[in-house]
Design a protein around this motif. Structure first.
Motif, PDB file in Angstrom:
ATOM      1  N   ASP A 296     -32.495  -7.297  11.515  1.00 61.40           N
ATOM      2  CA  ASP A 296     -31.762  -6.747  12.391  1.00 61.40           C
ATOM      3  C   ASP A 296     -31.915  -8.047  13.520  1.00 61.40           C
ATOM      4  O   ASP A 296     -33.015  -8.580  13.734  1.00 61.40           O
ATOM      5  CB  ASP A 296     -32.659  -5.712  13.253  1.00 61.40           C
ATOM      6  N   MET A 297     -30.647  -8.237  14.210  1.00 57.50           N
ATOM      7  CA  MET A 297     -30.507  -9.577  14.966  1.00 57.50           C
ATOM      8  C   MET A 297     -31.665  -9.394  16.109  1.00 57.50           C
ATOM      9  O   MET A 297     -32.193 -10.443  16.443  1.00 57.50           O
ATOM     10  CB  MET A 297     -29.257  -9.480  15.712  1.00 57.50           C
ATOM     11  N   GLU A 298     -31.957  -8.236  16.622  1.00 62.60           N
ATOM     12  CA  GLU A 298     -32.987  -8.203  17.780  1.00 62.60           C
ATOM     13  C   GLU A 298     -34.375  -7.881  17.520  1.00 62.60           C
ATOM     14  O   GLU A 298     -35.333  -8.331  18.087  1.00 62.60           O
ATOM     15  CB  GLU A 298     -32.607  -6.888  18.466  1.00 62.60           C
ATOM     16  N   LEU A 299     -34.613  -7.134  16.413  1.00 67.48           N
ATOM     17  CA  LEU A 299     -35.982  -6.742  15.720  1.00 67.48           C
ATOM     18  C   LEU A 299     -36.525  -7.458  14.546  1.00 67.48           C
ATOM     19  O   LEU A 299     -37.457  -7.481  14.158  1.00 67.48           O
ATOM     20  CB  LEU A 299     -36.011  -5.472  15.456  1.00 67.48           C
ATOM     21  N   GLY A 300     -35.640  -8.433  13.953  1.00 65.54           N
ATOM     22  CA  GLY A 300     -36.191  -9.277  13.061  1.00 65.54           C
ATOM     23  C   GLY A 300     -36.008  -8.711  11.635  1.00 65.54           C
ATOM     24  O   GLY A 300     -35.292  -7.837  11.242  1.00 65.54           O
ATOM     25  N   LYS A 301     -36.776  -9.256  10.747  1.00 63.99           N
ATOM     26  CA  LYS A 301     -36.984  -8.875   9.347  1.00 63.99           C
ATOM     27  C   LYS A 301     -37.236  -7.689   9.105  1.00 63.99           C
ATOM     28  O   LYS A 301     -38.167  -6.819   9.826  1.00 63.99           O
ATOM     29  CB  LYS A 301     -38.315 -10.067   8.569  1.00 63.99           C
ATOM     30  N   PHE A 302     -36.668  -6.923   8.145  1.00 64.33           N
ATOM     31  CA  PHE A 302     -36.726  -5.537   7.909  1.00 64.33           C
ATOM     32  C   PHE A 302     -38.161  -5.433   6.973  1.00 64.33           C
ATOM     33  O   PHE A 302     -38.444  -6.293   6.319  1.00 64.33           O
ATOM     34  CB  PHE A 302     -35.727  -5.022   6.871  1.00 64.33           C
ATOM     35  N   VAL A 303     -38.813  -4.574   7.528  1.00 66.80           N
ATOM     36  CA  VAL A 303     -40.190  -4.334   6.865  1.00 66.80           C
ATOM     37  C   VAL A 303     -40.541  -3.153   5.851  1.00 66.80           C
ATOM     38  O   VAL A 303     -40.908  -3.404   4.720  1.00 66.80           O
ATOM     39  CB  VAL A 303     -41.499  -4.289   8.051  1.00 66.80           C
ATOM     40  N   SER A 304     -40.020  -1.986   6.255  1.00 69.05           N
ATOM     41  CA  SER A 304     -40.142  -0.650   5.318  1.00 69.05           C
ATOM     42  C   SER A 304     -39.423   0.390   6.094  1.00 69.05           C
ATOM     43  O   SER A 304     -38.670   0.392   7.296  1.00 69.05           O
ATOM     44  CB  SER A 304     -41.860  -0.298   5.392  1.00 69.05           C
ATOM     45  N   PHE A 305     -39.398   1.727   5.518  1.00 69.93           N
ATOM     46  CA  PHE A 305     -38.924   2.686   6.237  1.00 69.93           C
ATOM     47  C   PHE A 305     -39.470   3.901   5.798  1.00 69.93           C
ATOM     48  O   PHE A 305     -40.393   4.121   4.778  1.00 69.93           O
ATOM     49  CB  PHE A 305     -37.380   2.907   5.532  1.00 69.93           C
ATOM     50  N   GLU A 306     -39.484   5.111   6.637  1.00 63.74           N
ATOM     51  CA  GLU A 306     -40.156   6.232   6.568  1.00 63.74           C
ATOM     52  C   GLU A 306     -39.292   7.243   6.736  1.00 63.74           C
ATOM     53  O   GLU A 306     -38.800   7.520   7.918  1.00 63.74           O
ATOM     54  CB  GLU A 306     -41.576   6.161   7.134  1.00 63.74           C
ATOM     55  N   TYR A 307     -39.199   8.550   5.953  1.00 62.49           N
ATOM     56  CA  TYR A 307     -38.529   9.572   6.316  1.00 62.49           C
ATOM     57  C   TYR A 307     -39.398  10.328   7.209  1.00 62.49           C
ATOM     58  O   TYR A 307     -40.462  10.562   7.082  1.00 62.49           O
ATOM     59  CB  TYR A 307     -38.273  10.424   5.022  1.00 62.49           C
ATOM     60  N   GLN A 308     -38.688  11.131   8.125  1.00 66.50           N
ATOM     61  CA  GLN A 308     -39.245  11.730   9.317  1.00 66.50           C
ATOM     62  C   GLN A 308     -38.887  13.515   8.814  1.00 66.50           C
ATOM     63  O   GLN A 308     -37.658  13.778   8.639  1.00 66.50           O
ATOM     64  CB  GLN A 308     -38.930  11.564  10.522  1.00 66.50           C
ATOM     65  N   PRO A 309     -39.666  14.302   9.054  1.00 63.29           N
ATOM     66  CA  PRO A 309     -39.333  15.814   8.583  1.00 63.29           C
ATOM     67  C   PRO A 309     -38.466  16.425   9.803  1.00 63.29           C
ATOM     68  O   PRO A 309     -38.709  16.121  10.868  1.00 63.29           O
ATOM     69  CB  PRO A 309     -40.768  16.683   8.879  1.00 63.29           C
TER      70      PRO A 309
ATOM     71  N   TYR B 283     -39.112  -2.651  11.627  1.00 61.12           N
ATOM     72  CA  TYR B 283     -38.943  -4.203  11.543  1.00 61.12           C
ATOM     73  C   TYR B 283     -39.966  -4.991  12.043  1.00 61.12           C
ATOM     74  O   TYR B 283     -40.925  -4.617  12.391  1.00 61.12           O
ATOM     75  CB  TYR B 283     -37.793  -4.532  12.170  1.00 61.12           C
ATOM     76  N   GLU B 284     -39.988  -6.624  12.005  1.00 61.76           N
ATOM     77  CA  GLU B 284     -40.939  -7.177  12.439  1.00 61.76           C
ATOM     78  C   GLU B 284     -41.489  -6.910  13.999  1.00 61.76           C
ATOM     79  O   GLU B 284     -42.605  -6.793  14.266  1.00 61.76           O
ATOM     80  CB  GLU B 284     -40.530  -8.654  12.351  1.00 61.76           C
ATOM     81  N   HIS B 285     -40.351  -6.673  14.857  1.00 59.16           N
ATOM     82  CA  HIS B 285     -40.356  -6.630  16.126  1.00 59.16           C
ATOM     83  C   HIS B 285     -40.239  -5.067  16.793  1.00 59.16           C
ATOM     84  O   HIS B 285     -39.816  -5.286  17.895  1.00 59.16           O
ATOM     85  CB  HIS B 285     -39.756  -7.475  16.944  1.00 59.16           C
ATOM     86  N   GLY B 286     -40.013  -4.044  16.044  1.00 56.95           N
ATOM     87  CA  GLY B 286     -39.914  -2.823  16.324  1.00 56.95           C
ATOM     88  C   GLY B 286     -39.366  -1.780  15.436  1.00 56.95           C
ATOM     89  O   GLY B 286     -39.464  -2.346  14.195  1.00 56.95           O
ATOM     90  N   GLU B 287     -38.926  -0.823  16.036  1.00 55.86           N
ATOM     91  CA  GLU B 287     -38.249   0.293  15.008  1.00 55.86           C
ATOM     92  C   GLU B 287     -36.824   0.715  15.558  1.00 55.86           C
ATOM     93  O   GLU B 287     -36.451   0.731  16.619  1.00 55.86           O
ATOM     94  CB  GLU B 287     -39.183   1.548  14.950  1.00 55.86           C
ATOM     95  N   ARG B 288     -36.139   1.517  14.736  1.00 60.99           N
ATOM     96  CA  ARG B 288     -35.012   2.098  14.870  1.00 60.99           C
ATOM     97  C   ARG B 288     -34.887   3.312  14.109  1.00 60.99           C
ATOM     98  O   ARG B 288     -35.610   3.296  13.026  1.00 60.99           O
ATOM     99  CB  ARG B 288     -33.676   1.159  14.406  1.00 60.99           C
ATOM    100  N   THR B 289     -34.172   4.441  14.540  1.00 55.99           N
ATOM    101  CA  THR B 289     -34.237   5.622  13.902  1.00 55.99           C
ATOM    102  C   THR B 289     -32.654   5.995  13.550  1.00 55.99           C
ATOM    103  O   THR B 289     -31.708   5.587  14.224  1.00 55.99           O
ATOM    104  CB  THR B 289     -34.655   6.775  14.770  1.00 55.99           C
ATOM    105  N   GLN B 290     -32.275   6.671  12.296  1.00 60.18           N
ATOM    106  CA  GLN B 290     -31.182   6.862  11.897  1.00 60.18           C
ATOM    107  C   GLN B 290     -31.185   8.062  11.148  1.00 60.18           C
ATOM    108  O   GLN B 290     -32.318   8.772  10.840  1.00 60.18           O
ATOM    109  CB  GLN B 290     -30.527   5.796  11.023  1.00 60.18           C
ATOM    110  N   ALA B 291     -29.969   8.774  11.046  1.00 59.51           N
ATOM    111  CA  ALA B 291     -29.836   9.985  10.327  1.00 59.51           C
ATOM    112  C   ALA B 291     -30.455  10.019   8.959  1.00 59.51           C
ATOM    113  O   ALA B 291     -30.103   8.977   8.186  1.00 59.51           O
ATOM    114  CB  ALA B 291     -28.594  10.903  10.513  1.00 59.51           C
ATOM    115  N   ALA B 292     -31.039  11.237   8.469  1.00 59.09           N
ATOM    116  CA  ALA B 292     -31.437  11.068   7.088  1.00 59.09           C
ATOM    117  C   ALA B 292     -30.523  11.043   6.029  1.00 59.09           C
ATOM    118  O   ALA B 292     -30.864  10.349   4.688  1.00 59.09           O
ATOM    119  CB  ALA B 292     -32.391  12.460   6.837  1.00 59.09           C
ATOM    120  N   GLY B 293     -29.294  11.384   6.220  1.00 60.10           N
ATOM    121  CA  GLY B 293     -28.276  11.116   5.096  1.00 60.10           C
ATOM    122  C   GLY B 293     -27.381  10.027   4.882  1.00 60.10           C
ATOM    123  O   GLY B 293     -26.867   9.663   4.035  1.00 60.10           O
TER     124      GLY B 293
END
Length: 208
Positions: free
Chosen positions: A158-171, A140-150
């Motif tokens: 996000d109310m705290e982190l602002g506008k969504f920017v992108s996402f990236e899968y992690q191995p 997001y504009e002001h930080g990141e969050r992590t969620q399960a791949a599925g």
């Protein structure tokens, strides 16, 4: 007649966009505008610090092109993995396949290295070598969050982190992914040197 095997060659320090553009003109019949998207991706990559963000697998077809970050092709369930597999599993469309590594911009030219791959051969290898994704990083504009791949990815702000920017899968295994990418680079470095103009002439590509 059986499928023709593509010779693996390396072409170092070339004008990437000029070469790719000539291949598109010779091989792609429909949706040539796909290459405009590829061009923007490669131009943006020239400013990236991480090497993995400057290496792409490029697919050139009669019906368009795809420019996919190599890192993501080796992660199951990513859009890149699914796209790369699709043309081997669901179509008979001929695919020209290359690794493109951007090394920088020299005198306004996007410079780098191009390697020819055998698409079917690389697909078969990648299917065996690809690893599972363990999580997804939402940026997001002001930080990141992590969620399960599925879990479904929602591109809402996000109310705290602002506008969504992108996402990236992690191995699941960062070490395994790092080893895979290192081995691929090592293997490519030992490809036979190619003559770019000779290669393009053999492809029926006209001079720029």
């Amino acid at each position: 007649m059986g499928r023709r095997t593509v010779a693996e060659r390396k072409f170092w320090k070339v004008d990437i966009l000029e070469v790719m553009g000539r291949i598109v003109e010779a091989h792609t019949v429909h949706f040539k505008s796909d290459f405009d998207v590829d061009r923007r991706m490669l131009e943006a990559a020239a400013g990236k610090e991480e090497r993995q963000d400057r290496i792409f697998l490029w697919m050139c077809r009669e019906n368009g092109t795809w420019c996919l970050r190599e890192r993501d092709i080796f992660l199951k369930d990513t859009r890149e993995y699914i796209t790369f597999c699709y043309y081997a599993e669901q179509t008979s469309e001929p695919v020209l396949c290359y690794i493109v590594e951007v090394t920088g911009i020299v005198d306004g030219i996007v410079s780098g290295d191009i390697y020819t791959l055998d698409y079917q051969k690389h697909y078969e290898y990648m299917k065996k070598a690809a690893i599972s994704s363990g999580s997804v990083t939402l940026v997001y504009e002001h930080g990141e969050r992590t969620q399960a791949a599925g879990k479904a990815i929602t591109e809402y702000g996000d109310m705290e982190l602002g506008k969504f920017v992108s996402f990236e899968y992690q191995p699941d295994s960062p070490k395994r992914l790092k080893e895979l990418l290192w081995n691929e680079r090592y293997r490519r470095d030992h490809f036979e040197d190619g003559d770019m103009e000779g290669y393009l002439a053999g492809m029926g590509c006209s001079r720029a």
